[in-house]
Design a protein around this motif. Structure first.
Motif, PDB file in Angstrom:
ATOM      1  N   ASN A  39       0.827  -1.211   0.000  1.00  0.00           N
ATOM      2  CA  ASN A  39       0.000   0.000   0.000  1.00  0.00           C
ATOM      3  C   ASN A  39       0.861   1.261   0.000  1.00  0.00           C
ATOM      4  O   ASN A  39       0.563   2.236  -0.706  1.00  0.00           O
ATOM      5  CB  ASN A  39      -0.925   0.002   1.218  1.00  0.00           C
ATOM      6  CG  ASN A  39      -2.002  -1.061   1.137  1.00  0.00           C
ATOM      7  OD1 ASN A  39      -2.426  -1.455   0.050  1.00  0.00           O
ATOM      8  ND2 ASN A  39      -2.447  -1.553   2.280  1.00  0.00           N
ATOM      9  N   SER A  40       1.934   1.257   0.791  1.00  0.00           N
ATOM     10  CA  SER A  40       2.808   2.431   0.854  1.00  0.00           C
ATOM     11  C   SER A  40       3.502   2.671  -0.477  1.00  0.00           C
ATOM     12  O   SER A  40       3.605   3.813  -0.940  1.00  0.00           O
ATOM     13  CB  SER A  40       3.846   2.258   1.962  1.00  0.00           C
ATOM     14  OG  SER A  40       3.253   2.288   3.234  1.00  0.00           O
TER      15      SER A  40
ATOM     16  N   ALA B 122       2.530   6.088  -2.220  1.00  0.00           N
ATOM     17  CA  ALA B 122       3.628   7.048  -2.235  1.00  0.00           C
ATOM     18  C   ALA B 122       4.286   7.126  -3.614  1.00  0.00           C
ATOM     19  O   ALA B 122       4.649   8.214  -4.076  1.00  0.00           O
ATOM     20  CB  ALA B 122       4.665   6.670  -1.176  1.00  0.00           C
TER      21      ALA B 122
ATOM     22  N   ARG C 290      -7.250   3.581  -1.280  1.00  0.00           N
ATOM     23  CA  ARG C 290      -5.914   4.044  -1.651  1.00  0.00           C
ATOM     24  C   ARG C 290      -5.967   5.364  -2.405  1.00  0.00           C
ATOM     25  O   ARG C 290      -5.151   6.256  -2.167  1.00  0.00           O
ATOM     26  CB  ARG C 290      -5.215   2.991  -2.521  1.00  0.00           C
ATOM     27  CG  ARG C 290      -4.807   1.723  -1.800  1.00  0.00           C
ATOM     28  CD  ARG C 290      -4.189   0.765  -2.806  1.00  0.00           C
ATOM     29  NE  ARG C 290      -3.785  -0.492  -2.196  1.00  0.00           N
ATOM     30  CZ  ARG C 290      -3.323  -1.530  -2.877  1.00  0.00           C
ATOM     31  NH1 ARG C 290      -3.217  -1.456  -4.194  1.00  0.00           N
ATOM     32  NH2 ARG C 290      -2.963  -2.641  -2.254  1.00  0.00           N
TER      33      ARG C 290
ATOM     34  N   TYR D   7      -2.468  13.193  -0.169  1.00  0.00           N
ATOM     35  CA  TYR D   7      -1.034  13.466  -0.229  1.00  0.00           C
ATOM     36  C   TYR D   7      -0.681  14.373  -1.393  1.00  0.00           C
ATOM     37  O   TYR D   7       0.212  15.228  -1.289  1.00  0.00           O
ATOM     38  CB  TYR D   7      -0.254  12.157  -0.332  1.00  0.00           C
ATOM     39  CG  TYR D   7      -0.329  11.306   0.909  1.00  0.00           C
ATOM     40  CD1 TYR D   7      -0.548  11.876   2.152  1.00  0.00           C
ATOM     41  CD2 TYR D   7      -0.197   9.919   0.841  1.00  0.00           C
ATOM     42  CE1 TYR D   7      -0.620  11.098   3.298  1.00  0.00           C
ATOM     43  CE2 TYR D   7      -0.261   9.133   1.981  1.00  0.00           C
ATOM     44  CZ  TYR D   7      -0.479   9.725   3.206  1.00  0.00           C
ATOM     45  OH  TYR D   7      -0.545   8.955   4.330  1.00  0.00           O
TER      46      TYR D   7
ATOM     47  N   TRP E  33       5.156   8.213   2.420  1.00  0.00           N
ATOM     48  CA  TRP E  33       5.762   7.056   3.088  1.00  0.00           C
ATOM     49  C   TRP E  33       5.788   7.218   4.606  1.00  0.00           C
ATOM     50  O   TRP E  33       5.558   6.271   5.353  1.00  0.00           O
ATOM     51  CB  TRP E  33       7.170   6.848   2.558  1.00  0.00           C
ATOM     52  CG  TRP E  33       7.802   5.575   3.021  1.00  0.00           C
ATOM     53  CD1 TRP E  33       8.576   5.393   4.134  1.00  0.00           C
ATOM     54  CD2 TRP E  33       7.683   4.291   2.403  1.00  0.00           C
ATOM     55  NE1 TRP E  33       8.955   4.092   4.240  1.00  0.00           N
ATOM     56  CE2 TRP E  33       8.429   3.391   3.194  1.00  0.00           C
ATOM     57  CE3 TRP E  33       7.043   3.829   1.256  1.00  0.00           C
ATOM     58  CZ2 TRP E  33       8.538   2.039   2.865  1.00  0.00           C
ATOM     59  CZ3 TRP E  33       7.159   2.485   0.935  1.00  0.00           C
ATOM     60  CH2 TRP E  33       7.895   1.613   1.736  1.00  0.00           C
ATOM     61  N   ASN E  34       6.083   8.428   5.094  1.00  0.00           N
ATOM     62  CA  ASN E  34       6.280   8.646   6.531  1.00  0.00           C
ATOM     63  C   ASN E  34       5.023   9.073   7.261  1.00  0.00           C
ATOM     64  O   ASN E  34       5.019   9.079   8.501  1.00  0.00           O
ATOM     65  CB  ASN E  34       7.365   9.708   6.757  1.00  0.00           C
ATOM     66  CG  ASN E  34       8.715   9.271   6.252  1.00  0.00           C
ATOM     67  OD1 ASN E  34       9.047   8.088   6.274  1.00  0.00           O
ATOM     68  ND2 ASN E  34       9.514  10.226   5.779  1.00  0.00           N
TER      69      ASN E  34
ATOM     70  N   ALA F 113      -2.902   8.815   7.386  1.00  0.00           N
ATOM     71  CA  ALA F 113      -3.079   7.409   7.016  1.00  0.00           C
ATOM     72  C   ALA F 113      -3.835   6.626   8.076  1.00  0.00           C
ATOM     73  O   ALA F 113      -4.570   5.687   7.750  1.00  0.00           O
ATOM     74  CB  ALA F 113      -1.710   6.761   6.778  1.00  0.00           C
TER      75      ALA F 113
ATOM     76  N   THR G 188      -1.179   1.652   5.481  1.00  0.00           N
ATOM     77  CA  THR G 188       0.194   1.772   5.010  1.00  0.00           C
ATOM     78  C   THR G 188       1.164   1.157   6.013  1.00  0.00           C
ATOM     79  O   THR G 188       0.788   0.789   7.129  1.00  0.00           O
ATOM     80  CB  THR G 188       0.563   3.243   4.772  1.00  0.00           C
ATOM     81  OG1 THR G 188       0.435   3.960   6.006  1.00  0.00           O
ATOM     82  CG2 THR G 188      -0.352   3.865   3.735  1.00  0.00           C
TER      83      THR G 188
ATOM     84  N   CYS H  52      11.171  -1.250   6.663  1.00  0.00           N
ATOM     85  CA  CYS H  52      10.436  -0.083   6.157  1.00  0.00           C
ATOM     86  C   CYS H  52      11.380   1.043   5.728  1.00  0.00           C
ATOM     87  O   CYS H  52      11.001   1.885   4.909  1.00  0.00           O
ATOM     88  CB  CYS H  52       9.474   0.435   7.224  1.00  0.00           C
ATOM     89  SG  CYS H  52       8.082  -0.663   7.547  1.00  0.00           S
TER      90      CYS H  52
END
Length: 307
Positions: free
Chosen positions: A95-96, A100, A167, A174, A236-237, A242, A252, A282
């Motif tokens: 998912n990430s 992302a 998603r 984002y 991502w972070n 999320a 994520t 990760c």
């Protein structure tokens, strides 16, 4: 000079060794060599000690980590195989990467096109739009969490299209936050590109779209990479949006780690080894991303700093 000749001239920069020597000389002039070595060593120690500790803890037993051991008393790689079932890290990583990665690609190329229009064309509201890009950077994302959630929920109620928990809903969120910064980076970078290249292409009969894709985009890769990496790291972070905008199926990797860590708080002995191993796994995509595109980062971030 034709566009082809201009590009060929552009593609012959100074030798890399000469540029590296110039940079080294500039750094040496700023700091004496002994002091420079000490500063670099301190920075390396401060940066690497936490990473080394996480790496050693990921191959140590949970009891050893709980005791505060820096060097493992027992060596095991079982944690790296257990995290895929305990943490359900595989689905979170997929998912990430999907969210992302798609945000990074779309954001980078939309930012190039938007910045090209803002830099090369004069129209009413242009300066207002540029100022708005800077103003949007001062708004904390936490203040927009509730409005974004309510807006998506209202759209779902009115249209029947579910956004929260998907998603693509996270992708839109984002993209909204990453585009202002990415566009401003590209505006700064494109201002440093010579207009003569585009003028030569127009004399040859090239359209604006052809100039953007064949001349501006190839010469703007450092800025494109910076924009894409920033957007990728944002997706991502992120944990805040999320954790609210996803379900267990669209969760994520960052949220999966948060949920896993919170679930271990009530246990008699948390599985420290698995948590450290999951954190390292990760971090691998981000490290690989920096290693692959590191030569573009400095040029993209410092573009426009010297006129």
């Amino acid at each position: 000079m034709t566009a082809t000749q201009a590009i060929r001239v552009r593609e012959h920069p100074a030798p890399r060794r000469a540029r590296r020597r110039d940079r080294s000389a500039e750094i040496t002039r700023l700091l004496p060599r002994p002091l420079l070595v000490i500063v670099i060593a301190v920075l390396l120690v401060v940066t690497l000690i936490p990473v080394v500790y996480i790496l050693l803890s990921s191959v140590n037993s949970d009891v050893g980590v709980a005791r505060g051991e820096f060097l493992p008393s027992s060596f095991t790689l079982a944690h790296y195989s257990e995290i895929w079932t305990t943490v359900a890290l595989g689905r979170g990583l997929v998912n990430s990467v999907v969210v992302a990665g798609s945000v990074a690609i779309v954001c980078a190329f939309v930012a190039v096109a938007t910045a090209y229009v803002l830099v090369r064309y004069e129209f009413r509201g242009r300066l207002t739009f540029l100022r708005a890009l800077l103003a949007l950077q001062s708004i904390p994302g936490t203040l927009l969490l509730l409005p974004v959630f309510v807006m998506f929920s209202s759209i779902a109620s009115a249209t029947g299209v579910q956004i929260v928990g998907t998603r693509w809903g996270l992708f839109i969120t984002y993209l909204t936050f990453a585009l202002p910064f990415s566009t401003w980076v590209m505006v700064t970078y494109l201002r440093g590109l010579p207009k003569e290249l585009e003028e030569a292409a127009r004399i040859d009969g090239a359209s604006s779209w052809r100039i953007l894709t064949r001349i501006v985009l190839p010469l703007s890769w450092p800025g494109v990479v910076v924009s894409g990496i920033f957007a990728f790291l944002l997706g991502w972070n992120d944990v805040l949006f999320a954790s609210i905008m996803t379900t267990p199926d669209s969760r994520t990797a960052a949220v999966a780690l948060q949920v896993f860590g919170a679930a271990q708080e009530g246990g008699a002995l948390p599985v420290y080894g698995q948590m450290m191993a999951a954190a390292l796994v990760c971090a691998v995509p981000v490290v690989v991303l920096y290693l692959v595109f590191q030569r573009y980062l400095v040029g993209g971030l410092t573009a426009g700093g010297v006129k």
